[in-house]
Motif scaffolding. Structure first.
Motif, PDB file in Angstrom:
ATOM      1  N   PRO A 110       1.750  -5.287   7.499  1.00 32.60           N
ATOM      2  CA  PRO A 110       1.396  -4.603   6.244  1.00 32.60           C
ATOM      3  C   PRO A 110       2.634  -4.030   5.560  1.00 32.60           C
ATOM      4  CG  PRO A 110      -0.080  -3.947   8.016  1.00 32.60           C
ATOM      5  CD  PRO A 110       1.036  -4.721   8.653  1.00 32.60           C
ATOM      6  N   ILE A 111       2.606  -4.039   4.239  1.00 32.68           N
ATOM      7  CA  ILE A 111       3.711  -3.463   3.455  1.00 32.68           C
ATOM      8  C   ILE A 111       3.308  -2.034   3.102  1.00 32.68           C
ATOM      9  CG2 ILE A 111       5.166  -3.726   1.418  1.00 32.68           C
ATOM     10  CD1 ILE A 111       4.267  -6.705   1.355  1.00 32.68           C
ATOM     11  N   LEU A 112       3.777  -1.100   3.897  1.00 32.09           N
ATOM     12  CA  LEU A 112       3.383   0.305   3.749  1.00 32.09           C
ATOM     13  C   LEU A 112       4.536   1.133   3.201  1.00 32.09           C
ATOM     14  CD1 LEU A 112       1.494   2.784   4.348  1.00 32.09           C
ATOM     15  CD2 LEU A 112       2.604   2.876   6.604  1.00 32.09           C
ATOM     16  N   ARG A 113       4.193   2.008   2.275  1.00 31.82           N
ATOM     17  CA  ARG A 113       5.144   3.007   1.790  1.00 31.82           C
ATOM     18  C   ARG A 113       4.420   4.352   1.725  1.00 31.82           C
ATOM     19  NH1 ARG A 113       8.349   3.030  -4.058  1.00 31.82           N
ATOM     20  NH2 ARG A 113       9.473   4.998  -3.753  1.00 31.82           N
ATOM     21  N   VAL A 114       4.994   5.344   2.332  1.00 30.25           N
ATOM     22  CA  VAL A 114       4.420   6.683   2.293  1.00 30.25           C
ATOM     23  C   VAL A 114       5.235   7.542   1.342  1.00 30.25           C
ATOM     24  CG1 VAL A 114       3.798   8.744   3.617  1.00 30.25           C
ATOM     25  CG2 VAL A 114       3.583   6.479   4.663  1.00 30.25           C
ATOM     26  N   ILE A 115       4.571   8.139   0.351  1.00 32.90           N
ATOM     27  CA  ILE A 115       5.201   9.134  -0.519  1.00 32.90           C
ATOM     28  C   ILE A 115       4.868  10.497   0.090  1.00 32.90           C
ATOM     29  CG2 ILE A 115       5.426  10.054  -2.855  1.00 32.90           C
ATOM     30  CD1 ILE A 115       6.157   7.103  -2.706  1.00 32.90           C
ATOM     31  N   PRO A 116       5.814  11.121   0.811  1.00 35.54           N
ATOM     32  CA  PRO A 116       5.489  12.345   1.551  1.00 35.54           C
ATOM     33  C   PRO A 116       5.212  13.528   0.632  1.00 35.54           C
ATOM     34  CG  PRO A 116       7.512  11.316   2.386  1.00 35.54           C
ATOM     35  CD  PRO A 116       7.194  10.679   1.062  1.00 35.54           C
ATOM     36  N   ALA A 117       4.399  14.438   1.145  1.00 35.95           N
ATOM     37  CA  ALA A 117       4.259  15.749   0.508  1.00 35.95           C
ATOM     38  C   ALA A 117       5.557  16.508   0.732  1.00 35.95           C
ATOM     39  CB  ALA A 117       3.085  16.505   1.112  1.00 35.95           C
TER      40      ALA A 117
ATOM     41  N   THR B 267      -0.982  13.621   9.374  1.00 37.49           N
ATOM     42  CA  THR B 267      -1.396  13.298   8.013  1.00 37.49           C
ATOM     43  C   THR B 267      -1.820  11.832   7.990  1.00 37.49           C
ATOM     44  OG1 THR B 267       0.770  12.536   7.251  1.00 37.49           O
ATOM     45  CG2 THR B 267       0.323  14.922   7.120  1.00 37.49           C
ATOM     46  N   LEU B 268      -2.485  11.424   6.919  1.00 41.15           N
ATOM     47  CA  LEU B 268      -2.893  10.032   6.821  1.00 41.15           C
ATOM     48  C   LEU B 268      -1.684   9.109   6.677  1.00 41.15           C
ATOM     49  CD1 LEU B 268      -6.132  10.206   4.626  1.00 41.15           C
ATOM     50  CD2 LEU B 268      -5.924   9.881   7.097  1.00 41.15           C
ATOM     51  N   GLY B 269      -0.625   9.601   6.063  1.00 44.94           N
ATOM     52  CA  GLY B 269       0.599   8.811   5.984  1.00 44.94           C
ATOM     53  C   GLY B 269       1.189   8.562   7.363  1.00 44.94           C
ATOM     54  N   GLU B 270       1.205   9.580   8.187  1.00 46.30           N
ATOM     55  CA  GLU B 270       1.705   9.432   9.551  1.00 46.30           C
ATOM     56  C   GLU B 270       0.799   8.519  10.370  1.00 46.30           C
ATOM     57  OE1 GLU B 270       3.975  13.724  10.181  1.00 46.30           O
ATOM     58  OE2 GLU B 270       1.810  13.605  10.542  1.00 46.30           O
ATOM     59  N   LEU B 271      -0.500   8.689  10.195  1.00 45.33           N
ATOM     60  CA  LEU B 271      -1.441   7.834  10.922  1.00 45.33           C
ATOM     61  C   LEU B 271      -1.281   6.367  10.530  1.00 45.33           C
ATOM     62  CD1 LEU B 271      -4.875   9.694  11.186  1.00 45.33           C
ATOM     63  CD2 LEU B 271      -3.562   8.673  13.041  1.00 45.33           C
TER      64      LEU B 271
ATOM     65  N   VAL C 252       0.852  -1.181   0.000  1.00 42.73           N
ATOM     66  CA  VAL C 252       0.000   0.000   0.000  1.00 42.73           C
ATOM     67  C   VAL C 252       0.889   1.233   0.000  1.00 42.73           C
ATOM     68  CG1 VAL C 252      -1.741   1.335   1.254  1.00 42.73           C
ATOM     69  CG2 VAL C 252      -1.864  -1.173   1.230  1.00 42.73           C
ATOM     70  N   TRP C 253       0.724   2.078  -1.011  1.00 43.95           N
ATOM     71  CA  TRP C 253       1.443   3.351  -1.070  1.00 43.95           C
ATOM     72  C   TRP C 253       0.471   4.469  -0.720  1.00 43.95           C
ATOM     73  CZ3 TRP C 253       4.884   3.545  -6.147  1.00 43.95           C
ATOM     74  CH2 TRP C 253       5.717   2.421  -6.181  1.00 43.95           C
ATOM     75  N   VAL C 254       0.767   5.182   0.335  1.00 40.21           N
ATOM     76  CA  VAL C 254      -0.042   6.338   0.703  1.00 40.21           C
ATOM     77  C   VAL C 254       0.576   7.582   0.075  1.00 40.21           C
ATOM     78  CG1 VAL C 254      -0.896   7.794   2.582  1.00 40.21           C
ATOM     79  CG2 VAL C 254      -0.824   5.300   2.859  1.00 40.21           C
ATOM     80  N   LEU C 255      -0.161   8.214  -0.820  1.00 38.86           N
ATOM     81  CA  LEU C 255       0.288   9.460  -1.441  1.00 38.86           C
ATOM     82  C   LEU C 255      -0.169  10.580  -0.507  1.00 38.86           C
ATOM     83  CD1 LEU C 255      -0.746   8.653  -5.132  1.00 38.86           C
ATOM     84  CD2 LEU C 255       1.226   7.834  -3.811  1.00 38.86           C
ATOM     85  N   ASP C 256       0.743  11.054   0.313  1.00 41.62           N
ATOM     86  CA  ASP C 256       0.369  11.879   1.452  1.00 41.62           C
ATOM     87  C   ASP C 256      -0.035  13.292   1.060  1.00 41.62           C
ATOM     88  OD1 ASP C 256      -0.154  11.708   4.127  1.00 41.62           O
ATOM     89  OD2 ASP C 256       1.880  12.164   4.795  1.00 41.62           O
ATOM     90  N   ARG C 257      -0.926  13.855   1.835  1.00 47.11           N
ATOM     91  CA  ARG C 257      -1.395  15.234   1.666  1.00 47.11           C
ATOM     92  C   ARG C 257      -1.383  15.919   3.029  1.00 47.11           C
ATOM     93  NH1 ARG C 257      -4.247  16.423  -3.289  1.00 47.11           N
ATOM     94  NH2 ARG C 257      -4.022  14.621  -4.686  1.00 47.11           N
TER      95      ARG C 257
END
Length: 409
Positions: free
Chosen positions: A224-231, A204-208, A165-170
Motif C-alpha cells: 500500500p502507498i501510505l502517507r501519514v500527515i501527523p498531528a 493513533t490511526l496513522g500509527e496503526l 492513501v493519506w491518513v490525516l492523523d488525530r
C-alpha cells in the motif's frame, strides 16, 4: 501624599494588567495545544492535491475549526470526486450497526459509497475516479471501534489500484500510553476486531496503519502507498482534555469524552443480556437490567479498587431514540444498575473496570448471560472466566512490537 497614592495605584494597575495578559496568554496557549493532521494538511500540503481527483473517507469528526473537511476542501477548489461512508455515515446520520446505503450527499451532490453495508471494502469501480484517498476520522482508541478495520480494508483495496492513501492523523483520546485488555485471538477475528492489538491499544490511526503494513496484517499483493500527515503538538501522555480540541462525537452514543473513555470497558455489556445504557442520556455510563439487585457493599468494594471513578446505584428505563438507539435492550422496562462518573481520567482503567463490573453482576445474579458477540469484543475466551492475569505479558510484547511504528513521543 496624594501623588504617592496615585503613583501606587498606577503601578498596581499596570501589574494587574500584566498578570491578566499573562493569564490570557496561558489560556489561549492551552486552548490551542494540538493541531490535527487535517489542519496541517490545509496549512502545509494543500498545493500537493492540485490536479488530483480526491476521494474522502470521512465522518462528522473530520472537522477543522468547526467546519467539515469536505466543505473546506471544496472552498479551497480541491477536486473532490467521491465520498466514502464508514459506520454511522459520512455526515453521521446513522445509528450503531445501521446499514449504510450508497447514495448522494445532499449538500454537494457528490456520490457517497458505503463502506458499512454489503460492501465494506471499496471496489475497483469505486476507485476509478480517484487519484488519492484522504482518510480522516476521530478514533476512540478501542480495537472494537470499526474505523481501524475500515482503514485496513481501504489500504487493501487501494493497494490493488496503486491509489495513495493519506491518513490525516488525530490524537488517540485515551492517550498514547494507555493500553489494556486481551490481545485479539485470531479465532475471534471480525469487523469489530481484525488485528493483534489489545482492547485499548494506545495508538493513533496513522500509527496503526503503519503497523498493519509493517506487520503484514493486510491481504495485499502490492505494498500500500501510505502517507501519514501527523498531528502537531500531541504527546503520548495526553488524554483528550489535554489537547484543547473540541469534542465531536465519533458516533451518536459517545456524546462526550467521558462516555468514550468509559466505553472502552463497558462496551463488553453489548455482548450480554445487560443493558449498556443505549436508549438513555448516558450510554455506557448507565449499566443495568430488570433482574439485577446489586448491594451497596458490593459496589463499595468495587469502588475501592478503582480510584478515579464514582459508582452510584440507579434505576433507568431505556427508550427508542431515532438516530441513536432504535429498539434498545429492555425498551420501556425499569432497569436496576449503576451510573458511572469518572473523576480522574489518569487513574481510572476503564477496560479492567468493565471486566470487574461484569464479573460482579454475574456473581450477583444467575440470570446474567454472555453471548457470542462478547468474545469478539474481548477478543479472548478468557472473558468467560474474567481472567486478566495474562494481560501483562501480552501487553508488554505488544508495546515492544509497536515501537517501530510510533510517530509521537
Amino acid at each position: 501624599m496624594k501623588q504617592s497614592i496615585v503613583l501606587l495605584i498606577s503601578v498596581l494597575g499596570l501589574l494587574f494588567q500584566a498578570c491578566s495578559s499573562a493569564e490570557s496568554s496561558r489560556s489561549e496557549s492551552n486552548s490551542q495545544t494540538v493541531q490535527v493532521g487535517a489542519e496541517v494538511l490545509l496549512e502545509k500540503h494543500l498545493d500537493e492535491l492540485q490536479g488530483m481527483r480526491v476521494g474522502l473517507v470521512m465522518n462528522p469528526t473530520a472537522r477543522v475549526n468547526g467546519t467539515h473537511m469536505l466543505d473546506t476542501l471544496l472552498k479551497r477548489s480541491v477536486n473532490v470526486s467521491a465520498l466514502f461512508a464508514p459506520e454511522h455515515g459520512f455526515r453521521g446520520e446513522a445509528g450503531a450497526g445501521e446499514v449504510i446505503e450508497d447514495g448522494v450527499d445532499r449538500e454537494t451532490g457528490l456520490p457517497v459509497y458505503s463502506l458499512y453495508g454489503q460492501t465494506k471494502k471499496p471496489t475497483p469501480e469505486m476507485l476509478q475516479e480517484v487519484d488519492v484517498l484522504l482518510f480522516d476520522m476521530q478514533d476512540v482508541g478501542g480495537r472494537f471501534y470499526t474505523y481501524n478495520v475500515t482503514l485496513g480494508l481501504l489500504l487493501e483495496a487501494a493497494s490493488q489500484s496503486e491509489t495513495p492513501v493519506w491518513v490525516l492523523d488525530r490524537p488517540n483520546p485515551a492517550g498514547g500510553s494507555y493500553t489494556s485488555g486481551w490481545i485479539l485471538d485470531p479465532q475471534y477475528k471480525s469487523f469489530v476486531g481484525a488485528y493483534a492489538i489489545p482492547m485499548a491499544h494506545g495508538m493513533t490511526l496513522g500509527e496503526l496503519a503503519k503497523m498493519m503494513i509493517g506487520e503484514r496484517w493486510l491481504q495485499v499483493v502490492k505494498q500500500p502507498i501510505l502517507r501519514v500527515i501527523p498531528a502537531e503538538g500531541w504527546e503520548r501522555s495526553m488524554k483528550w482534555p489535554d489537547t484543547g480540541l473540541e469534542w465531536h462525537p465519533p458516533s451518536p452514543n459517545l456524546p462526550t469524552f467521558e462516555h468514550a473513555f468509559t466505553y472502552l470497558g463497558t462496551v463488553l455489556f453489548e455482548g450480554t443480556n445487560i443493558s449498556e445504557g443505549r436508549g438513555t442520556s448516558d450510554p455506557f455510563l448507565k449499566i443495568g437490567a430488570p433482574f439485577l439487585n446489586l448491594q451497596k457493599d458490593q459496589l463499595a468494594k468495587l469502588q475501592e479498587n478503582f480510584p478515579g471513578v464514582n459508582i452510584e446505584q440507579i434505576t433507568f428505563t431505556p427508550v427508542s431514540i431515532p438516530g441513536k438507539s432504535r429498539n434498545p435492550k429492555y425498551e420501556g422496562q425499569l432497569c436496576r444498575g449503576v451510573e458511572i462518573e469518572v473523576s480522574n481520567f489518569d487513574t481510572f482503567d476503564p477496560v479492567l473496570f468493565g471486566v470487574r463490573l461484569l464479573e460482579l453482576m454475574e456473581e450477583a445474579s444467575d440470570q446474567v448471560e454472555l453471548n457470542d458477540f462478547i468474545y469478539k469484543l474481548a477478543g479472548s475466551e478468557e472473558i468467560q472466566n474474567f481472567n486478566t492475569a495474562v494481560w501483562q505479558d501480552q501487553i508488554e510484547s505488544f508495546r515492544e512490537a509497536r515501537k517501530p511504528y510510533l510517530i509521537y513521543d
